[in-house]
Design an enzyme around this catalytic site. Structure first.
Site, PDB file in Angstrom:
ATOM      1  N   GLU A  63     -23.144 -60.419  86.158  1.00  0.00           N
ATOM      2  CA  GLU A  63     -21.765 -60.767  85.797  1.00  0.00           C
ATOM      3  C   GLU A  63     -20.829 -59.580  85.942  1.00  0.00           C
ATOM      4  O   GLU A  63     -21.252 -58.434  86.095  1.00  0.00           O
ATOM      5  CB  GLU A  63     -21.742 -61.321  84.364  1.00  0.00           C
ATOM      6  CG  GLU A  63     -22.493 -62.639  84.257  1.00  0.00           C
ATOM      7  CD  GLU A  63     -22.407 -63.256  82.871  1.00  0.00           C
ATOM      8  OE1 GLU A  63     -21.978 -62.578  81.920  1.00  0.00           O
ATOM      9  OE2 GLU A  63     -22.789 -64.424  82.746  1.00  0.00           O
ATOM     10  N   GLU A  74     -29.496 -67.168  91.944  1.00  0.00           N
ATOM     11  CA  GLU A  74     -30.049 -67.725  93.182  1.00  0.00           C
ATOM     12  C   GLU A  74     -29.551 -66.944  94.396  1.00  0.00           C
ATOM     13  O   GLU A  74     -30.314 -66.610  95.301  1.00  0.00           O
ATOM     14  CB  GLU A  74     -29.639 -69.204  93.331  1.00  0.00           C
ATOM     15  CG  GLU A  74     -30.164 -70.111  92.223  1.00  0.00           C
ATOM     16  CD  GLU A  74     -29.172 -70.275  91.077  1.00  0.00           C
ATOM     17  OE1 GLU A  74     -28.524 -69.278  90.679  1.00  0.00           O
ATOM     18  OE2 GLU A  74     -29.049 -71.398  90.569  1.00  0.00           O
TER      19      GLU A  74
HETATM   20 ZN   LIG Z   1     -24.777 -70.385  91.709  1.00  0.00          ZN
END
Ligand SMILES: [Zn+2]
Length: 162
Positions: A63, A74
């Site tokens: 983040e 992912e």
């Molecule tokens: Zn995603």
């Protein structure tokens, strides 16, 4: 006027029904949750990808205080796998999430952007990526991202006359 109905196939199972490779991939994704940088959402997502050379690559969400600058687990994992082993097709990926001091009860599913990136990998390597979505109660198994991304945009639409 006509209507198109799209079908998708998702296998639902328990952890005990998985084979050893699938269990290892899930466990690696769960471990990767612990290394996530998720100080804003506290939603820690882990991903593990099995490559054709038997290597397992893992990653997690990263983040940023400027939210759009962060990236999902992912894509972190798949981009790293592609950059580290560009000749090795991804065979299978597992995704898990940890929040409120526990793994999620239900499977979490890849966001739209990640679905598009997984589709690119399937098209690039001309091979489906099997996806295991971990939840404590149930695990979803999806044989190709096309099952989660119907009517997807791909290369054939760039050159519709070909
Ligand atoms: Zn995603």
């Amino acid at each position: 006027m006509e209507q198109i109905n799209l079908n998708t196939k998702i296998v639902v199972c328990n952890y005990d029904e998985l084979n050893d490779t699938e269990k290892k991939l899930i466990n690696t994704a769960k471990e990767a949750c612990g290394r996530a940088y998720a100080i804003y959402s506290n939603f820690r997502v882990g991903c593990a990808i099995l490559l054709d050379n038997n290597e397992i690559i893992s990653g997690n969400n990263q983040e940023n205080v400027a939210f759009p600058s962060g990236i999902c687990a992912e894509r972190t994992t798949l981009f790293y796998a592609n950059s580290r082993y560009p000749d090795q097709k991804p065979l299978m990926m597992a995704i898990a999430a940890f929040t409120n001091d526990n793994f999620t009860e239900l499977s979490i599913t890849p966001c739209g952007a990640c679905r598009q990136v997984i589709l690119e990998a399937e098209n690039r390597y001309k091979s489906p990526v099997r996806i295991l979505l971990y939840g404590k109660k149930k695990i979803y198994i999806i044989e190709s991202i096309k099952n989660l991304l119907p009517l997807s945009f791909d290369e054939s639409q760039l050159n519709p006359s070909v």
